[in-house]
Enzyme design. Structure first.
Site, short mmCIF file in Angstrom:
data_model
loop_
_atom_site.label_atom_id
_atom_site.label_comp_id
_atom_site.label_asym_id
_atom_site.label_seq_id
_atom_site.Cartn_x
_atom_site.Cartn_y
_atom_site.Cartn_z
N ARG A 1 -4.98 4.44 -22.24
CA ARG A 1 -5.06 2.98 -22.19
C ARG A 1 -4.27 2.45 -20.99
O ARG A 1 -4.73 1.54 -20.29
CB ARG A 1 -4.49 2.38 -23.48
CG ARG A 1 -5.39 2.47 -24.68
CD ARG A 1 -4.75 1.81 -25.88
NE ARG A 1 -5.64 1.84 -27.05
CZ ARG A 1 -5.31 1.34 -28.24
NH1 ARG A 1 -4.12 0.79 -28.42
NH2 ARG A 1 -6.18 1.40 -29.23
N GLU B 1 0.92 3.85 2.00
CA GLU B 1 1.47 4.23 3.30
C GLU B 1 2.69 3.38 3.66
O GLU B 1 3.68 3.90 4.18
CB GLU B 1 0.40 4.09 4.39
CG GLU B 1 -0.81 4.98 4.20
CD GLU B 1 -1.96 4.28 3.47
OE1 GLU B 1 -3.12 4.52 3.84
OE2 GLU B 1 -1.67 3.49 2.53
N THR C 1 -16.36 -3.60 -34.68
CA THR C 1 -15.03 -3.00 -34.68
C THR C 1 -13.95 -4.08 -34.65
O THR C 1 -12.93 -3.98 -35.35
CB THR C 1 -14.86 -2.08 -33.46
OG1 THR C 1 -15.79 -1.00 -33.55
CG2 THR C 1 -13.45 -1.52 -33.38
N TRP D 1 -5.89 7.72 -40.49
CA TRP D 1 -6.08 8.13 -39.09
C TRP D 1 -6.89 9.42 -39.09
O TRP D 1 -6.55 10.35 -39.86
CB TRP D 1 -4.74 8.36 -38.40
CG TRP D 1 -3.90 7.14 -38.26
CD1 TRP D 1 -2.85 6.77 -39.03
CD2 TRP D 1 -4.06 6.13 -37.26
NE1 TRP D 1 -2.32 5.60 -38.57
CE2 TRP D 1 -3.04 5.18 -37.47
CE3 TRP D 1 -4.94 5.94 -36.20
CZ2 TRP D 1 -2.90 4.06 -36.66
CZ3 TRP D 1 -4.79 4.83 -35.40
CH2 TRP D 1 -3.79 3.91 -35.63
N GLY E 1 -17.37 0.61 -31.40
CA GLY E 1 -17.68 1.70 -32.33
C GLY E 1 -18.95 2.42 -31.90
O GLY E 1 -19.31 2.46 -30.72
N CYS F 1 -2.75 -0.37 7.40
CA CYS F 1 -2.02 0.89 7.28
C CYS F 1 -2.25 1.79 8.49
O CYS F 1 -1.36 2.55 8.88
CB CYS F 1 -2.40 1.60 5.99
SG CYS F 1 -1.79 0.75 4.51
N HIS G 1 0.83 -1.19 0.00
CA HIS G 1 0.00 0.00 0.00
C HIS G 1 0.87 1.25 0.00
O HIS G 1 2.07 1.21 0.32
CB HIS G 1 -0.91 0.01 1.22
CG HIS G 1 -2.05 -0.95 1.13
ND1 HIS G 1 -3.04 -1.03 2.09
CD2 HIS G 1 -2.38 -1.87 0.17
CE1 HIS G 1 -3.92 -1.95 1.73
NE2 HIS G 1 -3.53 -2.47 0.58
N ASP H 1 -11.54 -3.98 -37.84
CA ASP H 1 -10.24 -3.36 -37.61
C ASP H 1 -9.20 -4.28 -36.98
O ASP H 1 -8.01 -3.95 -37.00
CB ASP H 1 -10.40 -2.12 -36.71
CG ASP H 1 -11.27 -1.05 -37.34
OD1 ASP H 1 -11.41 -1.07 -38.58
OD2 ASP H 1 -11.79 -0.20 -36.60
#
Length: 330
Positions: free
Chosen positions: A192, A59, A204, A178, A261, A92, A57, A208
């Site tokens: 991302r 802390e 999609t 593009w 899409g 913690c 964590h 693609d």
């Protein structure tokens, strides 16, 4: 004992802790991406953020850096220190108490019922001053996935759209590479890296064959899980989602990014499951192309107003980024 920082210093240090918490976003699930700063005599002696997989964590990491300099210091934590027992590591709240810190400044009270006020109470019972609520809104936005999982039982959802000025995502024949320039695409790859999973529609995926990886130097290992919204079978390397509401059952996904899409965008907007919009606008006009969003079931134009508030806008090379958050009453 270290002098108590001024209110202006408190905000400055908490802002730094919130910025640190962003380093764990997309990596710390199932634990929240918390940030922590230990400050003594006006100097930062320890800093930390929740690590990959949720441990250690924030802390614990900050206290490991501070060592004995934590005694008498002030700890700035973006979320109330955890109080529940876990086989994965110590509480913690207990770590901070044993470190000898004199004061703990907490941004957001933990909505997890296993802590929810108990961590702060534990510290106060041991003579440590606890100040709660500083920059709580900013901290909640930084940990939006965790907060929504605790309050609404689902991930935080961001819908990303790369659009022409007239709201098109592709030419009429489906050509879409593009629409935006390299700066906008690089920013999208950073987004991302900040999510646990990315979702596209079956159309999609077939048209693609997107990789949905992170193609930025140093972040290649941050590729999120790949999800497809489809009534059929998901191909190898993909996970199937049958309906938008099924995202609530996703394990270890607190931040979900939707990339395409138009049908998927419409389905999630129609279900009111989009919390944040990323609109990358290219300075081009397409005309008779594919719309960015399908029918969302809007009954009256008046119903469209008041739903979104802009939280950021910036230029990314030739493109314009606009960020909107869903305005909710609770």
């Amino acid at each position: 004992m270290s002098p108590v920082p001024s209110p202006a210093d408190d905000r400055r240090y908490m802002a730094a802790a919130i910025a640190l918490s962003g380093r764990g976003r997309g990596l710390s699930t199932p634990n929240p991406n918390v940030g922590c700063l230990i400050v003594r005599d006006g100097r930062v002696v320890g800093r930390g953020w929740t690590q990959k997989g949720g441990r250690p964590h924030a802390e614990a990491q900050a206290l490991d850096q501070a060592i004995d300099q934590a005694r008498g210091a002030t700890a700035y934590v973006t979320l109330e220190p955890c109080f529940h027992l876990s086989p994965r590591g110590p509480r913690c709240a207990d770590l901070l108490a044993r470190s000898g810190v004199a004061r703990v400044v907490v941004a957001l009270r933990d909505p997890d019922p296993r802590t929810d006020g108990q961590g702060a109470a534990w510290l106060r019972e041991r003579g440590i001053r606890v100040d709660m609520g500083l920059m709580a809104g900013e901290a909640a936005r930084a940990m939006a996935g965790f907060v929504l999982r605790q309050t609404l039982g689902r991930p935080h959802v961001t819908l990303k759209l790369g659009l022409s000025l007239d709201g098109r995502i592709a030419l009429a024949d489906g050509s879409s590479r593009w629409i935006t320039g390299p700066d906008a695409r690089a920013h999208a790859h950073v987004e991302r890296a900040r999510h646990d999973a990315i979702l596209v529609g079956g159309g999609t995926l077939r048209a693609d064959a997107p990789r949905l990886d992170v193609r930025l130097p140093g972040l290649e290992d941050r590729a999120p899980r790949r999800l497809v919204l489809t009534g059929g079978v998901a191909p190898d390397g993909w996970e199937r989602i049958g309906r938008p509401r099924d995202i609530a059952a996703l394990d270890r996904v607190d931040h979900l990014l939707i990339e395409g899409g138009a049908g998927v965008a419409a389905a999630f907007l129609r279900a009111d499951l989009v919390d944040r919009l990323l609109l990358y606008r290219a300075p081009i006009i397409v005309g008779a192309g594919l719309a960015g969003i399908g029918d969302i079931g809007l009954g009256a134009l008046a119903d469209a107003h008041g739903r979104w508030r802009m939280t950021d806008a910036r230029q990314l090379g030739i493109d314009r980024l606009e960020v909107y958050e869903r305005a909710r009453s609770a």
